[in-house]
Design a protein around this motif. Sequence first.
Motif, PDB file in Angstrom:
ATOM      1  N   MET A 187      -8.379   7.186  -0.355  1.00  0.00           N
ATOM      2  CA  MET A 187      -7.137   7.365  -1.108  1.00  0.00           C
ATOM      3  C   MET A 187      -7.280   6.827  -2.527  1.00  0.00           C
ATOM      4  SD  MET A 187      -3.243   6.219  -0.144  1.00  0.00           S
ATOM      5  CE  MET A 187      -3.328   4.500  -0.683  1.00  0.00           C
ATOM      6  N   PHE A 201      -9.580  11.318   3.036  1.00  0.00           N
ATOM      7  CA  PHE A 201      -8.331  10.606   3.293  1.00  0.00           C
ATOM      8  C   PHE A 201      -7.541  11.266   4.408  1.00  0.00           C
ATOM      9  CE2 PHE A 201      -3.718  10.527   2.372  1.00  0.00           C
ATOM     10  CZ  PHE A 201      -3.474   9.200   2.725  1.00  0.00           C
ATOM     11  N   GLY A 224      -4.200  -1.289   0.910  1.00  0.00           N
ATOM     12  CA  GLY A 224      -4.433  -0.737   2.233  1.00  0.00           C
ATOM     13  C   GLY A 224      -5.701  -1.261   2.879  1.00  0.00           C
ATOM     14  N   MET A 279      -8.362   4.277   3.200  1.00  0.00           N
ATOM     15  CA  MET A 279      -7.778   3.677   2.008  1.00  0.00           C
ATOM     16  C   MET A 279      -8.741   3.721   0.821  1.00  0.00           C
ATOM     17  SD  MET A 279      -4.658   2.915   2.738  1.00  0.00           S
ATOM     18  CE  MET A 279      -4.777   4.535   3.477  1.00  0.00           C
ATOM     19  N   GLY A 296      -4.530   1.910  -2.416  1.00  0.00           N
ATOM     20  CA  GLY A 296      -5.754   1.887  -1.626  1.00  0.00           C
ATOM     21  C   GLY A 296      -6.320   0.496  -1.469  1.00  0.00           C
ATOM     22  N   ALA A 340       0.827  -1.212   0.000  1.00  0.00           N
ATOM     23  CA  ALA A 340       0.000   0.000   0.000  1.00  0.00           C
ATOM     24  C   ALA A 340       0.859   1.259   0.000  1.00  0.00           C
ATOM     25  CB  ALA A 340      -0.927  -0.004   1.213  1.00  0.00           C
ATOM     26  N   THR A 341       1.824   1.304   0.905  1.00  0.00           N
ATOM     27  CA  THR A 341       2.634   2.511   1.023  1.00  0.00           C
ATOM     28  C   THR A 341       3.590   2.680  -0.162  1.00  0.00           C
ATOM     29  OG1 THR A 341       4.165   1.267   2.433  1.00  0.00           O
ATOM     30  CG2 THR A 341       2.495   2.620   3.531  1.00  0.00           C
TER      31      THR A 341
END
Length: 213
Positions: free
Chosen positions: A107, A127, A81, A104, A78, A32-33
């Motif tokens: 996002m 978000f 996440g 998420m 997202g 995710a990141t």
Amino acid sequence: MAAAATDGRAGTGSEPDSPEVGHVAAAFGAAATLSALGGIALGVLLDPTFSWTTDALSDLGVRGGSATAFNWGLIVGGAAGVCYAACLGRAGRPLRALLLALAMVAMAGVGVFDLTEPLHGPAAIGFYGLITLVFAVDGWVRRGEATGRVALAFAPVHLGVWATFAAGWWPVTGLALPELPGALMLAAWVWVVGPAPVVEAIRSPLRDPTDGH
């Protein structure tokens, strides 16, 4: 006792509840990141007109060279996440899991609905607002731990970023720089100071499970 078990397992530390849940969560959290921040970084590289002082990060989502990298980075990030949040829910942290899952989705919505779409603004605001709540709730539940206190501190810091920007204290006219701290704090929360940190899951296989000392 029941309330503590319902969300957060206060006092249990930042270790995942089980190695299996921890490793699965770590994979989704890392994806995710890295996808979201990687999409932003790649978008900046692909857009020579991008300005950190006059643009918003979302401007990357409407320009031909950067739109695909930026938007799909957020969409894929997202989705991963939401899976990370589901792992937190399985580990007995339902409130944080719900807030993070909504963040998420928001996002991903920033990537799905670009600046020309009416839902872009609500997605972006959602978000940033929701991740602030994630920091606050998680930090409060784990305030007895050092990592929990760091997470708790992220909430007022993030609010301070936007308050000082709104007050005109930042020497910029665009949103890109004020937007960046929240994204970086979320990555730090996922990787280091959250309840299921990626770095802990990476380190655990390196430890000798037979060594009790």
